[in-house]
Design a protein around this motif. Structure first.
Motif, PDB file in Angstrom:
ATOM      1  N   UNK A  28       6.309 -20.697  -8.513  1.00 48.00           N
ATOM      2  CA  UNK A  28       6.767 -20.149  -9.788  1.00 48.00           C
ATOM      3  C   UNK A  28       7.230 -18.704  -9.683  1.00 48.00           C
ATOM      4  N   UNK A  29       6.649 -17.965  -8.753  1.00 47.34           N
ATOM      5  CA  UNK A  29       7.036 -16.562  -8.593  1.00 47.34           C
ATOM      6  C   UNK A  29       6.362 -15.996  -7.353  1.00 47.34           C
ATOM      7  N   UNK A  30       6.902 -14.904  -6.869  1.00 46.48           N
ATOM      8  CA  UNK A  30       6.257 -14.082  -5.849  1.00 46.48           C
ATOM      9  C   UNK A  30       6.305 -12.659  -6.396  1.00 46.48           C
ATOM     10  N   UNK A  31       5.135 -12.083  -6.609  1.00 44.21           N
ATOM     11  CA  UNK A  31       5.042 -10.775  -7.249  1.00 44.21           C
ATOM     12  C   UNK A  31       4.473  -9.759  -6.267  1.00 44.21           C
ATOM     13  N   UNK A  32       5.184  -8.668  -6.081  1.00 47.60           N
ATOM     14  CA  UNK A  32       4.708  -7.559  -5.251  1.00 47.60           C
ATOM     15  C   UNK A  32       4.153  -6.491  -6.187  1.00 47.60           C
ATOM     16  N   UNK A  33       2.938  -6.030  -5.909  1.00 46.45           N
ATOM     17  CA  UNK A  33       2.315  -5.051  -6.796  1.00 46.45           C
ATOM     18  C   UNK A  33       2.008  -3.752  -6.059  1.00 46.45           C
ATOM     19  N   UNK A  34       2.093  -2.661  -6.792  1.00 46.07           N
ATOM     20  CA  UNK A  34       1.634  -1.356  -6.324  1.00 46.07           C
ATOM     21  C   UNK A  34       0.757  -0.777  -7.428  1.00 46.07           C
ATOM     22  N   UNK A  35       0.252   0.422  -7.220  1.00 47.38           N
ATOM     23  CA  UNK A  35      -0.620   1.031  -8.227  1.00 47.38           C
ATOM     24  C   UNK A  35       0.104   1.252  -9.549  1.00 47.38           C
ATOM     25  N   UNK A  78       0.803  -1.229   0.000  1.00 48.17           N
ATOM     26  CA  UNK A  78       0.000   0.000   0.000  1.00 48.17           C
ATOM     27  C   UNK A  78       0.835   1.279   0.000  1.00 48.17           C
ATOM     28  N   UNK A  79       2.065   1.203   0.506  1.00 49.47           N
ATOM     29  CA  UNK A  79       2.916   2.389   0.562  1.00 49.47           C
ATOM     30  C   UNK A  79       3.401   2.872  -0.788  1.00 49.47           C
ATOM     31  N   UNK A  80       3.289   2.019  -1.814  1.00 49.32           N
ATOM     32  CA  UNK A  80       3.641   2.447  -3.162  1.00 49.32           C
ATOM     33  C   UNK A  80       5.005   2.011  -3.649  1.00 49.32           C
ATOM     34  N   UNK A  81       5.821   1.397  -2.776  1.00 43.85           N
ATOM     35  CA  UNK A  81       7.155   0.933  -3.180  1.00 43.85           C
ATOM     36  C   UNK A  81       7.121  -0.582  -3.372  1.00 43.85           C
ATOM     37  N   UNK A  82       7.497  -1.035  -4.559  1.00 44.12           N
ATOM     38  CA  UNK A  82       7.367  -2.450  -4.890  1.00 44.12           C
ATOM     39  C   UNK A  82       8.527  -3.311  -4.396  1.00 44.12           C
ATOM     40  N   UNK A  83       9.640  -2.689  -4.022  1.00 37.29           N
ATOM     41  CA  UNK A  83      10.802  -3.474  -3.612  1.00 37.29           C
ATOM     42  C   UNK A  83      10.476  -4.308  -2.370  1.00 37.29           C
ATOM     43  N   UNK A  84      10.952  -5.555  -2.323  1.00 38.57           N
ATOM     44  CA  UNK A  84      10.643  -6.431  -1.185  1.00 38.57           C
ATOM     45  C   UNK A  84      11.379  -6.021   0.082  1.00 38.57           C
ATOM     46  N   UNK A  85      10.720  -6.206   1.199  1.00 41.37           N
ATOM     47  CA  UNK A  85      11.357  -5.979   2.490  1.00 41.37           C
ATOM     48  C   UNK A  85      12.108  -7.243   2.892  1.00 41.37           C
ATOM     49  N   UNK A  86      12.876  -7.154   3.958  1.00 41.26           N
ATOM     50  CA  UNK A  86      13.559  -8.341   4.467  1.00 41.26           C
ATOM     51  C   UNK A  86      12.548  -9.412   4.855  1.00 41.26           C
TER      52      UNK A  86
END
Length: 220
Positions: A197-204, A168-176
């Motif tokens: 197969x994948x883990x995808x982080x999405x933002x707007x 929700x914060x808008x940054x797609x980079x993964x956290x630790x």
């Protein structure tokens, strides 16, 4: 909502932004059209969503009928909408060969204010089978067990799993924590033979694919 019978604001926003705008609960609200004095439409939709997400489809009708204010008519309306969607969503092009292929099916979760952790299952041809919300909230994601994910995938005879969640914060980079959760959950593939197969982080406005960035643990 202006009152329990008319989700006017939701209708207006959906007309403005398209049907990808409402979340799952709000889609149910649009189908219902109204609630009751004892059970406003927003709460009724929330209870209906809990049934759909946590019970076997063969028990849906009975469980929905037991919700205050739903009854047979509204229960059948919900189930008819689900069946209609299933019949007309058998698109042979709904194949996931790369991260961009799954984005259209999950992008509406990027609009949510809370983190939604979602599982997409695919068959041997990488055609999408199901899209299921596993939990809501980052703290819940941290304690999610592999058995909760892969158990559902086994029931669906899935050949692969794609995990996704929104930031929700808008940054797609993964956290630790995101990286550790992915590592931990990927261990389940060693037990059940269903690859992650994948883990995808999405933002707007963007997304981050663990596969594309070489961060996806492999099952050997």
């Amino acid at each position: 909502m202006n009152n329990f019978n008319e989700p006017i604001d939701l209708r207006r926003l959906t007309l403005k932004n398209g049907l990808s705008y409402p979340n799952d609960k709000e889609l149910i609200m649009l189908v219902l059209g109204s609630g009751t004095k004892k059970m406003p439409i927003e709460y009724m939709s929330e209870e209906i969503l809990k049934v759909i997400c946590s019970h076997n489809p063969e028990n849906w009708l009975e469980k929905l009928q037991s919700i205050e204010g739903v009854g047979t008519s509204k229960a059948l309306a919900i189930l008819a909408a689900l069946e209609f969607g299933k019949r007309h969503n058998r698109n042979p092009q709904a194949v996931v060969n790369q991260p961009q292929d799954v984005i259209p099916f999950i992008k509406h979760y990027a609009m949510q204010k809370a983190e939604h952790f979602v599982m997409v299952t695919v068959n041997g041809a990488k055609e999408i089978l199901t899209i299921r919300v596993l939990c809501i909230g980052g703290k819940n994601m941290a304690v999610l067990k592999p058995s909760e994910i892969f158990g559902e995938a086994v029931k669906e005879n899935a050949s692969g799993i794609i995990l996704t969640h929104n930031h929700p914060g808008g940054h797609a980079e993964p956290s630790d924590d995101d990286i550790e959760t992915t590592r931990r959950l990927s261990l389940g593939c060693e037990l059940l033979g269903i690859p992650l197969l994948d883990h995808i982080i999405i933002t707007k406005n963007s997304y981050f694919s663990f596969l594309e960035h070489g961060l996806l643990p492999t099952c050997e």
